[in-house]
Design an enzyme around this catalytic site. Structure first.
Site, PDB file in Angstrom:
ATOM      1  N   LEU A   1       0.757  -1.296   0.057  1.00  0.00           N
ATOM      2  CA  LEU A   1      -0.089   0.139  -0.006  1.00  0.00           C
ATOM      3  C   LEU A   1       0.990   1.220   0.008  1.00  0.00           C
ATOM      4  CD1 LEU A   1      -2.287  -0.965   3.005  1.00  0.00           C
ATOM      5  CD2 LEU A   1      -2.522  -1.820   0.653  1.00  0.00           C
ATOM      6  N   CYS A   2       0.726   2.256  -0.964  1.00  0.00           N
ATOM      7  CA  CYS A   2       1.362   3.429  -0.717  1.00  0.00           C
ATOM      8  C   CYS A   2       1.198   4.344   0.404  1.00  0.00           C
ATOM      9  CB  CYS A   2       0.995   4.376  -2.048  1.00  0.00           C
ATOM     10  SG  CYS A   2       1.492   6.189  -1.947  1.00  0.00           S
TER      11      CYS A   2
END
Lengths: 130, 101, 135
Positions: A77-78
């Site tokens: 996940l960024c």
């Protein structure tokens, strides 16, 4: 062939993550390597363990987890997108003084460099979005 | 070889199909997925986008066609139906994949 | 395959209405740390991302227009705008911001890397890229 996948949308709201899941699964089942699945924009919402869909619907988060466990898949996940949308792991909780975490293992939070790296090192980057 | 373009929008909603066709090279593959598969049905006001596009190959994702009730006999001639394994094969056999969202 | 890939960021969305434009810009900024050949393509509503004179003070949105002007310092060498998309929206190159670029090693300078190109050129540029990012 070495593939990477980018997902721009959250679960349930948009079909993008469903399509990405089935694509990733088919790639793995057909002997390809999936180096990384990178979740960006609302896509980071795929990584919360608090997701509770009705029992008669697919469980999108668990589906990713099962696929990741079977194939040792890297689900990222960024971090910037996750912070904006309230996705928190232990490290982020400590850094930002939050009293809870909600990330589902084995999803991990990391930087955008992971997307760039995946694009550089993979033979193909396939993007799913709105 | 040429690129694979994925299109996930109904051609009635957005110009993604139109511009994927316009900006793709001769020999490109265009795969309709999600709401994009509506563009594969014949007898619509958008049909000519595909029937008039020379030198491009069109595909539509089987499970998305089925989910939307688009039977094979409603498909524009020449549109090839692929499953997810076929999608993966298209990605691998083309130069790169561009998502026209 | 060489280690240097040609990256193209394809921008087809207007700014502000959704976060895609801003978050894709963040990818470009982070991507500067990697030594790739980077170009940006603006087509469809994406051309609105480069329009001059945006003032977000009353809407309380983050104004990221100043960031576009610094892209030359972030390894972006080319910013292409699809002419047909621009014309369809009643705009010309004069309506767009200018972005300067300088190679610190060779001291080569370009006053404005924003370039309006025709459809055939858009097709050619996208075809010759190794990776196309879509947001």
């Amino acid at each position: 062939m070495k593939l990477s996948v980018q997902i721009n949308e959250g679960p349930y709201q948009h079909q993008a993550t469903d399509t990405a899941y089935h694509f990733t699964k088919a790639a793995l089942e057909n002997g390809h390597e999936v180096m990384r699945v990178f979740f960006y924009h609302d896509g980071v919402l795929n990584g919360t363990r608090l997701t509770t869909p009705p029992q008669d619907d697919r469980h999108i988060v668990n589906r990713w987890v099962e696929l990741a466990e079977k194939y040792n898949l890297d689900l990222v996940l960024c971090v910037a997108a996750a912070q904006r949308r309230g996705l928190v792991d232990d490290g982020e909780a400590e850094r930002n003084k939050k009293n809870a975490t909600n990330i589902q293992e084995p999803f991990r939070i990391s930087g955008l460099g992971q997307l760039i790296e995946a694009a550089i090192q993979s033979d193909r980057l396939v993007v799913f979005g709105d | 070889m040429a690129d694979l373009f994925t299109v996930n929008k109904s051609p009635f909603e957005k110009n993604s199909l139109e511009n994927a066709i316009k900006f793709s090279t001769e020999g490109a593959s265009i795969l309709l997925i999600e709401d994009g598969v509506y563009g594969a049905s014949k007898g619509t006001a958008c049909e000519s986008m595909i029937t008039g596009a020379a030198g491009k190959k069109f595909y539509a994702l089987k499970s998305d066609l089925k989910a939307r009730g688009i039977a094979d006999d409603r498909l524009i001639d020449g549109v090839e139906v692929v499953d997810y394994a076929g999608f993966v094969e298209l990605v691998c056999s083309t130069d790169k994949t561009q998502a026209w969202l | 395959m060489s280690d240097i890939k040609k990256f193209m960021y394809l921008n087809r969305r207007a700014p502000y209405g959704t976060i895609y434009a801003w978050e894709s810009l963040e990818v470009v900024l982070i991507g500067a740390a990697f030594d790739q050949e980077v170009s940006l393509m603006f087509a469809d509503d994406g051309v609105y991302q480069l329009v001059k004179g945006c003032d977000t003070s009353e809407s309380d949105m983050k104004n990221f227009m100043p960031t576009y002007r610094t892209l030359g310092d972030y390894g972006v060498r080319y910013m292409y705008v699809d002419q047909a998309s621009l014309e369809a929206r009643g705009l010309t190159a004069d309506d767009l911001i200018e972005v300067a670029w300088e190679d610190w090693e060779t001291e080569e300078e370009v006053d404005n890397i924003v370039e309006v190109v025709d459809s055939a050129k858009v097709t050619e540029l996208m075809a010759e890229s190794d990776v196309v990012f879509s947001f």
